[in-house]
Design an enzyme around this catalytic site. Structure first.
Site, short mmCIF file in Angstrom:
data_model
loop_
_atom_site.label_atom_id
_atom_site.label_comp_id
_atom_site.label_asym_id
_atom_site.label_seq_id
_atom_site.Cartn_x
_atom_site.Cartn_y
_atom_site.Cartn_z
N CYS A 82 4.83 26.03 -22.89
CA CYS A 82 3.50 25.91 -23.51
C CYS A 82 2.65 27.16 -23.38
O CYS A 82 2.23 27.74 -24.39
CB CYS A 82 2.74 24.74 -22.88
SG CYS A 82 3.46 23.11 -23.20
N HIS A 136 -3.48 26.99 -23.44
CA HIS A 136 -3.06 26.15 -22.32
C HIS A 136 -4.14 26.24 -21.24
O HIS A 136 -4.60 27.33 -20.91
CB HIS A 136 -1.71 26.61 -21.78
CG HIS A 136 -1.07 25.60 -20.87
ND1 HIS A 136 -1.45 25.44 -19.56
CD2 HIS A 136 -0.11 24.68 -21.09
CE1 HIS A 136 -0.74 24.48 -19.01
NE2 HIS A 136 0.07 23.99 -19.91
#
Length: 457
Positions: A82, A136
């Protein structure tokens, strides 16, 4: 982070101030004629969508978006993790340049003060806004979603995010667990909502605020599902009866696979229902009946996500923004559902690196909607399935998410950042990805051209 419940009065004051003081758009692209941008980033979404040829998945709203768009069939993330992927696609730099391969550094501090896509739009007269998981969270975005560099107003995170990994999944024993498989009655979960529902509602509120703004907007919306745990409204499970769920076509770990090429899917092993299976490490395997349940829940999450995208796109119609807003939809990376014995990301198999990539550009990928027409009426995945909807146009070239930066800039009429020199750690604004604008030349299909001619007649 905005206050729980929206904080609309406060937000209105902030947006009013920003819109009054923000600079003009780039030369040759005045604020009155600049196209807005809606960037939708989905977490862990592989191209398991109807518009990518999946016959099982119910994704009518994303398929409808694709029918008015240019769809890239072979788009790939830079890394199937991610934080590195999001930092890479939002800066237009490779992980080797951002020096981020995990979750534990902030590129501005450890690599270079690189510009981001929203920062570039902000510096060119746009009001930039973040909803949900765009960067993120944590160290990799400086615990601030890269504020204030990238955003005109504080990023919004749903208040119910904090319950994603808590014991909110009711098991067969009637008790609450922290499970992988987590179909829920939304009315019974904390706050009576789910993060993606909150993100959709907030994004629609922001669109309403920006409808009367004198400045163009760049709105990034990050959806959590189908990221694990598979926590979704339980009714979506009905779309995928277990008897219709097949196993992955290549479920065995390849013979002779080097250990470094395999990930033992520790993320899902920590869930209570998976722990109860007492699987061997590193290869498993997972029992076939539980494999089907994992695949069922992933597909159900995709359909749930599709409804949220559908409500968001429908709001563009309702607010008469569909003719002035670019929509780009993609994912940070894919997810393995049993292929090669994998049940995670963190590998270089194409099921974890290949992503959907779709661009709607009003007047270029589809005719401008006529007055009163709706391009994106909400479609209920529970309705009987009509004939399949084909993408407006497909591009088969191999492309990368690095290309988001130059392509969105070019589509919006901004100057495309120059190619990066090697090395480029000292250069704030440049891009390592190719500009995909050439794919948007003559992008109307014959069908769309016929519709346009009929309207003019």
């Amino acid at each position: 982070m905005l206050p729980p419940g929206g904080g609309l009065l406060w937000l209105g004051l902030v947006l009013g101030s920003v819109c009054a003081s923000v600079g003009s758009a780039a030369p040759g692209n005045s604020a009155t004629d600049a196209l807005n941008v809606l960037l939708i980033i989905v977490d862990d979404l592989r191209p398991s969508l109807g518009c990518y040829g999946d016959k099982l998945i119910r994704s009518p709203n994303m398929d409808q978006l694709a029918s008015h768009s240019l769809l890239f069939q072979n788009a790939f993330a830079q890394q199937a993790v991610c934080a590195p992927s999001r930092v890479s696609l939002l800066t237009g730099r490779r992980p080797d340049t951002t020096r981020l391969y995990d979750f534990n550094s902030y590129w501005r501090a450890h690599s270079g003060n690189f510009s981001t896509i929203p920062q570039y739009f902000k510096e060119n007269g746009y009001v930039t806004m973040s909803v949900g998981k765009v960067f993120h969270p944590g160290v990799s975005s400086n615990h601030s979603d890269d504020s204030p560099y990238s955003w005109s107003v504080p990023p919004y995170h749903p208040s119910s995010e904090k319950y994603e990994n808590t014991k909110t999944c009711r098991g067969p024993d009637g008790e609450l667990h922290a499970n992988l498989l987590c179909p829920v009655d939304v009315a019974d979960v904390p706050e009576g909502t789910l993060p993606d529902k909150q993100s959709t509602e907030q994004a629609i509120r922001l669109l309403g605020k920006m409808k009367t703004s004198a400045s163009p907007f760049f709105l990034a919306v990050g959806y959590h599902k189908p990221h694990i745990p598979f926590r979704y409204p339980k009714e979506f499970q009905k779309l995928y009866p277990l008897e219709n769920i097949t196993l992955a076509p290549d479920p065995q770990v390849p013979a002779g696979l080097p250990p470094v090429a395999y990930n033992p899917w520790m993320d899902i092993r920590r869930r209570e229902d998976v722990q109860a299976l007492n699987l061997s490490v590193p290869y498993g395997p997972i029992p076939a009946d539980f494999q089907r349940k994992i695949r069922q829940s992933y597909f159900a999450c995709v359909s749930y996500l599709d409804t949220q995208v559908g409500h968001l796109l429908s709001a563009l119609d309702d607010l008469q923004l569909a003719s002035s807003t670019i929509v780009a939809l993609t994912s940070d990376h894919g997810w393995a559902l049993g292929e090669h014995g994998e049940w995670a990301k963190y590998s270089n198999f194409d099921v974890t690196t290949r992503v959907p990539l779709v661009f709607y550009v009003p007047g270029r990928t589809a005719p401008l909607p006529a007055a009163g027409d709706k391009l994106f009426p909400y479609l209920d995945p529970f309705d009987s399935i009509s004939e399949s909807v084909e993408p407006g146009r497909r591009a088969g070239d191999l492309v990368e998410l690095l290309s988001l930066f130059p392509t969105l800039a070019g589509l919006a009429g901004l100057r495309v950042p120059p190619r990066c020199p090697i090395p480029s750690f000292h250069v704030e604004l440049c891009r390592e990805g190719q500009n995909l604008l050439k794919h948007f030349q003559h992008s109307f299909s014959i069908k769309n051209l016929q519709i346009l001619l009929l309207r003019k007649a």
